[in-house]
Design a protein around this motif. Structure first.
Motif, PDB file in Angstrom:
ATOM      1  N   THR A   1     -19.266  -3.834 -12.026  1.00 44.08           N
ATOM      2  CA  THR A   1     -20.682  -4.196 -12.325  1.00 44.08           C
ATOM      3  C   THR A   1     -21.437  -2.994 -11.599  1.00 44.08           C
ATOM      4  N   ALA A   2     -22.837  -2.826 -12.010  1.00 40.46           N
ATOM      5  CA  ALA A   2     -23.815  -1.969 -11.326  1.00 40.46           C
ATOM      6  C   ALA A   2     -23.955  -2.339  -9.947  1.00 40.46           C
ATOM      7  N   ASP A   3     -23.503  -3.603  -9.328  1.00 34.59           N
ATOM      8  CA  ASP A   3     -23.699  -3.920  -8.092  1.00 34.59           C
ATOM      9  C   ASP A   3     -22.867  -3.742  -7.216  1.00 34.59           C
ATOM     10  N   GLU A   4     -21.606  -2.844  -7.818  1.00 35.86           N
ATOM     11  CA  GLU A   4     -20.505  -2.621  -6.795  1.00 35.86           C
ATOM     12  C   GLU A   4     -20.914  -1.658  -5.749  1.00 35.86           C
ATOM     13  N   CYS A   5     -20.207  -2.152  -4.677  1.00 41.65           N
ATOM     14  CA  CYS A   5     -20.403  -1.241  -3.105  1.00 41.65           C
ATOM     15  C   CYS A   5     -19.123  -1.345  -2.635  1.00 41.65           C
ATOM     16  N   LEU A   6     -19.158  -0.722  -1.577  1.00 43.14           N
ATOM     17  CA  LEU A   6     -17.812  -0.269  -0.739  1.00 43.14           C
ATOM     18  C   LEU A   6     -18.034  -0.250   0.802  1.00 43.14           C
ATOM     19  N   ASP A   7     -17.437  -0.886   1.365  1.00 46.43           N
ATOM     20  CA  ASP A   7     -17.282  -0.979   2.696  1.00 46.43           C
ATOM     21  C   ASP A   7     -16.212   0.162   3.302  1.00 46.43           C
ATOM     22  N   VAL A   8     -16.824   1.407   3.877  1.00 44.67           N
ATOM     23  CA  VAL A   8     -15.813   2.426   4.096  1.00 44.67           C
ATOM     24  C   VAL A   8     -15.046   2.203   5.183  1.00 44.67           C
ATOM     25  N   GLU A   9     -15.875   1.181   6.305  1.00 39.72           N
ATOM     26  CA  GLU A   9     -14.838   0.770   7.278  1.00 39.72           C
ATOM     27  C   GLU A   9     -13.673  -0.086   7.033  1.00 39.72           C
ATOM     28  N   GLY A  10     -14.089  -0.782   5.792  1.00 39.91           N
ATOM     29  CA  GLY A  10     -12.924  -1.703   5.101  1.00 39.91           C
ATOM     30  C   GLY A  10     -11.712  -0.959   4.829  1.00 39.91           C
ATOM     31  N   CYS A  11     -12.154   0.167   4.173  1.00 36.94           N
ATOM     32  CA  CYS A  11     -11.062   1.227   3.815  1.00 36.94           C
ATOM     33  C   CYS A  11     -10.253   1.756   4.850  1.00 36.94           C
ATOM     34  N   LEU A  12     -10.926   2.018   5.973  1.00 34.90           N
ATOM     35  CA  LEU A  12     -10.242   2.637   7.295  1.00 34.90           C
ATOM     36  C   LEU A  12      -9.445   1.468   7.905  1.00 34.90           C
ATOM     37  N   GLY A  13      -9.545   0.226   7.683  1.00 33.90           N
ATOM     38  CA  GLY A  13      -8.949  -0.817   8.250  1.00 33.90           C
ATOM     39  C   GLY A  13      -7.599  -1.050   7.424  1.00 33.90           C
ATOM     40  N   THR A  14      -7.598  -0.713   6.133  1.00 34.02           N
ATOM     41  CA  THR A  14      -6.678  -1.034   5.451  1.00 34.02           C
ATOM     42  C   THR A  14      -5.489   0.171   5.614  1.00 34.02           C
ATOM     43  N   VAL A  15      -6.068   1.453   5.834  1.00 36.54           N
ATOM     44  CA  VAL A  15      -5.199   2.488   6.276  1.00 36.54           C
ATOM     45  C   VAL A  15      -4.456   2.153   7.673  1.00 36.54           C
ATOM     46  N   GLU A  16      -5.427   1.559   8.605  1.00 30.26           N
ATOM     47  CA  GLU A  16      -4.619   1.204   9.811  1.00 30.26           C
ATOM     48  C   GLU A  16      -3.516   0.157   9.656  1.00 30.26           C
ATOM     49  N   LEU A  17      -3.951  -0.715   8.653  1.00 27.50           N
ATOM     50  CA  LEU A  17      -2.785  -1.650   8.449  1.00 27.50           C
ATOM     51  C   LEU A  17      -1.600  -1.182   7.987  1.00 27.50           C
ATOM     52  N   LEU A  18      -1.643  -0.368   7.115  1.00 24.76           N
ATOM     53  CA  LEU A  18      -0.605   0.351   6.347  1.00 24.76           C
ATOM     54  C   LEU A  18       0.340   1.048   7.398  1.00 24.76           C
ATOM     55  N   LEU A  19      -0.444   1.744   8.296  1.00 22.49           N
ATOM     56  CA  LEU A  19       0.378   2.545   9.220  1.00 22.49           C
ATOM     57  C   LEU A  19       0.964   1.698  10.374  1.00 22.49           C
ATOM     58  N   THR A  20       0.215   0.683  10.485  1.00 19.40           N
ATOM     59  CA  THR A  20       0.796  -0.421  11.565  1.00 19.40           C
ATOM     60  C   THR A  20       1.801  -1.085  11.210  1.00 19.40           C
ATOM     61  N   VAL A  21       1.979  -1.524   9.842  1.00 20.40           N
ATOM     62  CA  VAL A  21       3.100  -2.231   9.230  1.00 20.40           C
ATOM     63  C   VAL A  21       4.256  -1.543   9.277  1.00 20.40           C
ATOM     64  N   LEU A  22       4.069  -0.093   8.763  1.00 16.38           N
ATOM     65  CA  LEU A  22       5.380   1.020   8.568  1.00 16.38           C
ATOM     66  C   LEU A  22       5.640   1.409  10.092  1.00 16.38           C
ATOM     67  N   SER A  23       5.009   1.524  10.908  1.00 16.63           N
ATOM     68  CA  SER A  23       5.496   1.935  12.096  1.00 16.63           C
ATOM     69  C   SER A  23       6.155   0.651  13.010  1.00 16.63           C
ATOM     70  N   GLU A  24       6.472  -0.541  12.437  1.00 17.15           N
ATOM     71  CA  GLU A  24       7.110  -1.592  12.838  1.00 17.15           C
ATOM     72  C   GLU A  24       8.231  -1.522  12.529  1.00 17.15           C
ATOM     73  N   GLY A  25       9.219  -0.405  12.492  1.00 17.50           N
ATOM     74  CA  GLY A  25      10.356  -0.312  11.904  1.00 17.50           C
ATOM     75  C   GLY A  25      11.595  -1.100  11.879  1.00 17.50           C
ATOM     76  N   LYS A  26      11.582  -1.611  13.297  1.00 14.94           N
ATOM     77  CA  LYS A  26      12.792  -2.533  13.373  1.00 14.94           C
ATOM     78  C   LYS A  26      12.306  -3.791  12.867  1.00 14.94           C
ATOM     79  N   LYS A  27      11.051  -4.296  13.198  1.00 11.12           N
ATOM     80  CA  LYS A  27      10.828  -5.737  12.287  1.00 11.12           C
ATOM     81  C   LYS A  27      10.647  -5.687  10.837  1.00 11.12           C
ATOM     82  N   LEU A  28      10.105  -4.561  10.399  1.00  8.97           N
ATOM     83  CA  LEU A  28      10.127  -4.307   8.947  1.00  8.97           C
ATOM     84  C   LEU A  28      11.475  -4.578   8.360  1.00  8.97           C
TER      85      LEU A  28
END
Length: 454
Positions: A412-439
């Motif tokens: 929609t024309a009302d689309e918006c983006l929370d850029v802090e939310g983007c960075l939060g997803t980057v941090e989640l991916l890096l954190t999960v992948l860093s948990e090598g043994k548990k993963l």
């Protein structure tokens, strides 16, 4: 193909594009301008030089072709490149071919160098600095731009990276000012990511017309992936091995197309951390997912991950997941788990389509929830969602989730983006992948459970 403006930056020329095909050369030395003209002549590129301006007819040149033109026997042979008060900056013909850009940018930022060598593919690239240069700042800024494996010895560094990545480093450094170097590393990382995110959001490409965004993503991947291809459907398939590679095989996925084209002349409006479009869609679905994966690729080298990551950037997702459906099974056969970045909001871990079509076992979603909570990333919760490429990976028997990318009111024309939310997803991916043994443990458990059921 590379835009000429990017090529000039990557190879050390301080000229600025003021409009398409017109470059301001007044900040460049006469010696370097002579080398630039020689290079254009070697490439048979038509140009006109008038009063500090250079007008060039051909605006896109293949970088391999450019490299052949600027390289010559014994280029950079002296290696000693003294800088400082009263010392002229040497002509870039004196630099190794792959060092010219990064050296010009480091010195522009006040990080004064004394010698350099690109390694000639026989040893690691190295740079020496003046005694008054803060090596801590050098390491900080190089880490931010995706060169985390820097070894320091006295006032010299060696960089554990292919020399081709030095060209990417020059381009990334060109976005910083000397004042930026006073910021802490997290601020610099955010600044660098937001500039890439804005670039990504500025490239049009709806379903079936993804060529421009695909070329841009390819330019970001080409020097960082161990293998890279565009398949018959137009999807980008990339593979990178981390550490010894003796670990899980992870799929990271986002889609290249937007639901419709951008409105002509639209601008990105920034209100703090919330970005929107002045007219029509913003395109954060799924440009945000694309930018998140590219940032993850850049940062993952510095993390404790041992395994293989397969990156898929699909086409025509918005018109029926057509790109994902066309990915060959051979590329997916060894994938253990998949993370798709194509969900609205922040904090969602989508584990099913509508609650009736499961993407993964409950324990996999719970593992991601727990990992986020235990590492200071609150708010991530499992939920049901809608259709996405996740459905296709799950249909191949891959444990899959779709993670929030930070956008709202998509399509929609009302689309918006929370850029802090983007960075939060980057941090989640890096954190999960860093948990090598548990993963590895959760993957092993899920495989054993699958065997028991079958």
């Amino acid at each position: 193909m590379q835009n000429l403006n990017r090529l000039f930056i990557r190879h050390g020329f301080l000229v600025e594009e003021i409009e398409e095909g017109r470059f301001d050369c007044r900040k460049e030395t006469e010696e370097n301008m002579m080398f630039l003209i020689e290079t254009l002549d070697e490439l048979f590129v038509a140009y006109t030089k008038i009063k500090g301006l250079l007008k060039i007819e051909e605006t896109d040149i293949d970088e391999e072709r450019w490299l052949r033109a600027v390289d010559f026997t014994y280029r950079g042979r002296t290696e000693m490149l003294q800088f400082g008060p009263g010392v002229d900056i040497p002509g870039i013909k004196n630099f190794d071919t792959y060092m010219a850009g990064i050296i010009r940018q480091l010195n522009r930022l006040g990080l004064s160098t004394t010698s350099c060598c690109d390694g000639h593919e026989k040893k690691l690239p190295s740079i020496s600095f003046t005694r008054d240069t803060d090596i801590t700042t050098v390491v900080k800024v190089l880490t931010v731009i995706g060169l985390p494996n820097v070894h320091v010895r006295n006032h010299s560094i060696s960089i554990r990276a292919p020399r081709i990545q030095l060209l990417d480093a020059a381009e990334a450094l060109s976005t910083f000012s000397p004042e930026d170097l006073k910021k802490d590393i997290e601020e610099l990382k955010k600044q660098s990511f937001l500039m890439e995110l804005e670039s990504c959001l500025s490239i049009d490409g709806d379903s079936g017309d993804e060529e421009d965004i695909r070329d841009w993503v390819l330019s970001k991947l080409v020097n960082h992936a161990d293998s890279l291809e565009v398949d018959s459907k137009g999807n980008i398939l990339a593979v990178k091995v981390y550490g010894r590679g003796k670990g899980p095989v992870i799929l990271l996925n986002a889609h290249l197309d937007t639901v419709c084209s951008f409105d002509e002349g639209r601008e990105i409006i920034k209100d703090g951390n919330i970005w929107s479009s002045s007219s029509g869609i913003l395109g954060a679905d799924d440009r945000a997912g694309v930018a998140i994966l590219l940032e993850t690729l850049k940062r993952l080298d510095a993390k404790n991950f041992n395994g293989t990551v397969k990156y898929i950037f699909t086409v025509e997702e918005e018109i029926g997941l057509l790109g994902a459906k066309g990915v060959e099974a051979n590329f997916l056969h060894d994938v253990d788990v998949a993370f798709v970045i194509d969900r609205r909001g922040t904090g969602d871990i989508v584990t099913s389509c509508g609650g009736y079509e499961k993407f993964c076992d409950d324990s996999f979603g719970e593992f991601i929830e727990e990992t986020a909570s235990n590492n200071g990333l609150p708010g991530w919760k499992c939920t049901a969602g809608g259709s996405s490429d996740t459905r296709i990976w799950a249909s191949h028997g891959i444990q899959s989730v779709n993670l929030s990318a930070g956008y709202y009111h998509e399509h929609t024309a009302d689309e918006c983006l929370d850029v802090e939310g983007c960075l939060g997803t980057v941090e989640l991916l890096l954190t999960v992948l860093s948990e090598g043994k548990k993963l590895r443990e959760i993957i092993r458990s899920l495989k054993e459970m699958k065997k028991m059921i079958s």
